[in-house]
Design an enzyme around this catalytic site. Structure first.
Site, PDB file in Angstrom:
ATOM      1  N   HIS A  51       0.849  -1.196   0.000  1.00 24.96           N
ATOM      2  CA  HIS A  51       0.000   0.000   0.000  1.00 24.96           C
ATOM      3  C   HIS A  51       0.881   1.241   0.000  1.00 24.96           C
ATOM      4  CE1 HIS A  51      -3.538  -2.449   0.656  1.00 24.96           C
ATOM      5  NE2 HIS A  51      -2.960  -3.019   1.698  1.00 24.96           N
ATOM      6  N   GLU A 158      -4.835 -13.396   6.791  1.00 29.29           N
ATOM      7  CA  GLU A 158      -5.809 -12.302   6.718  1.00 29.29           C
ATOM      8  C   GLU A 158      -6.980 -12.642   5.796  1.00 29.29           C
ATOM      9  OE1 GLU A 158      -3.693  -8.880   5.310  1.00 29.29           O
ATOM     10  OE2 GLU A 158      -2.876  -9.918   3.565  1.00 29.29           O
ATOM     11  N   ASP A 184      -7.721  -6.663   7.825  1.00 30.29           N
ATOM     12  CA  ASP A 184      -8.207  -7.477   6.711  1.00 30.29           C
ATOM     13  C   ASP A 184      -8.874  -8.756   7.204  1.00 30.29           C
ATOM     14  OD1 ASP A 184      -7.616  -5.771   4.671  1.00 30.29           O
ATOM     15  OD2 ASP A 184      -5.671  -6.648   4.208  1.00 30.29           O
TER      16      ASP A 184
END
Length: 273
Positions: A51, A158, A184
């Site tokens: 990210h 996740e 997540d």
């Protein structure tokens, strides 16, 4: 020979039954960020290439700076980035690879395969690695050391699939850390934003049990804002690697606190100027 490889603070601290902590780096790929991590007391950094807009060059420079500062660099790669990308990150200086969105045994095996040298995996050999300060050491020296201490494999738990298959994933040779991505995972199982939900706590306990059963390290990300839950994770569930705050978030929180302080100082201003 082991002294020729930079320290892996996570493995060293776990061997002493201590907790390893990491500063997340997503926005500021600077040498100063590494020094902030060191001065603040972190023993590792989590360099996020998932990210983020950080480049491979940023990643390599951060890893090298971190190792020279005595901080162990771990790097999260993007989802489905491919074997070549993972190998480049490891060659650039990462001492561990963090792979998101794991689903089961097969994709876990692929990650381990490209992260470890034979006979554990099939990572390609190269020389003059930052892990050894670019010393031209022979492969029979470097490969076993990197397999054991310089290519720690973090498999992120996740997804629902990963949670269901967590025992089989933890049993894999070459899997070193099971890292729960709290946000997540909680979205996947339908409990966000309630981190006290019985279903989320049960998920944490399931990962903990798999780690204890197979001798793997339990890691957590996304819960540093819940010290009460972190204490339970550490003392009851055996969590030993914690991702702390991200560089941008910590800067923003500090800036907001500073601005609020300045605003309070001027709250009683009554037009005297």
């Amino acid at each position: 020979m082991a002294s020729q490889l930079h320290a892996n603070n996570l493995l060293d601290r776990v061997a002493q039954n201590k907790v390893s902590t990491a500063l997340g780096i997503r926005s500021f790929p600077l040498a100063e960020t590494i020094l902030v991590a060191k001065t603040a007391g972190y023993d590792s950094v989590f360099i996020d290439l998932e990210h983020t807009t950080l480049t491979m060059k940023d990643c390599g420079q951060l890893c090298i700076t971190a190792m020279q500062a005595g901080i162990t660099p771990f790097v999260r790669v993007p989802h489905q980035c491919g074997d070549g990308f993972i190998q480049r990150v490891l060659d650039a200086g990462a001492m561990g690879i963090v792979v998101p969105h794991i689903h089961g045994v097969e994709d876990s095996k692929k990650v381990i395969g490209i992260s470890k040298y034979p006979p554990v995996g099939h990572r390609s050999l190269t020389g003059s690695l930052p892990h050894f300060d670019l010393k031209p050491l022979p492969a029979p020296v470097t490969a076993p050391l990197l397999n054991e201490r310089g290519s720690t494999v973090f498999l992120m738990i996740e997804t629902k699939d990963a949670l269901e298959n967590v025992d089989a994933i933890a049993a894999l040779p070459g899997c070193d850390v099971l890292l729960v991505g709290a946000n997540d995972l909680s979205i996947e199982i339908g409990t966000l934003p309630d981190f006290d939900h019985p279903r989320f706590i049960a998920a944490l306990e399931k990962v903990s049990a798999a780690c204890k059963k197979h001798g793997k390290i339990f890691g957590i990300g996304g819960l540093y804002h819940r010290p009460d839950l972190m204490e339970r994770l550490i003392n009851e569930m055996g969590c030993r690697w914690i991702l702390g705050g991200l560089d941008l978030s910590l800067m923003l929180n500090g800036a907001k606190a500073n601005c609020e302080t300045l605003s309070k100082c001027s709250a009683k201003l009554t037009g005297k100027l």
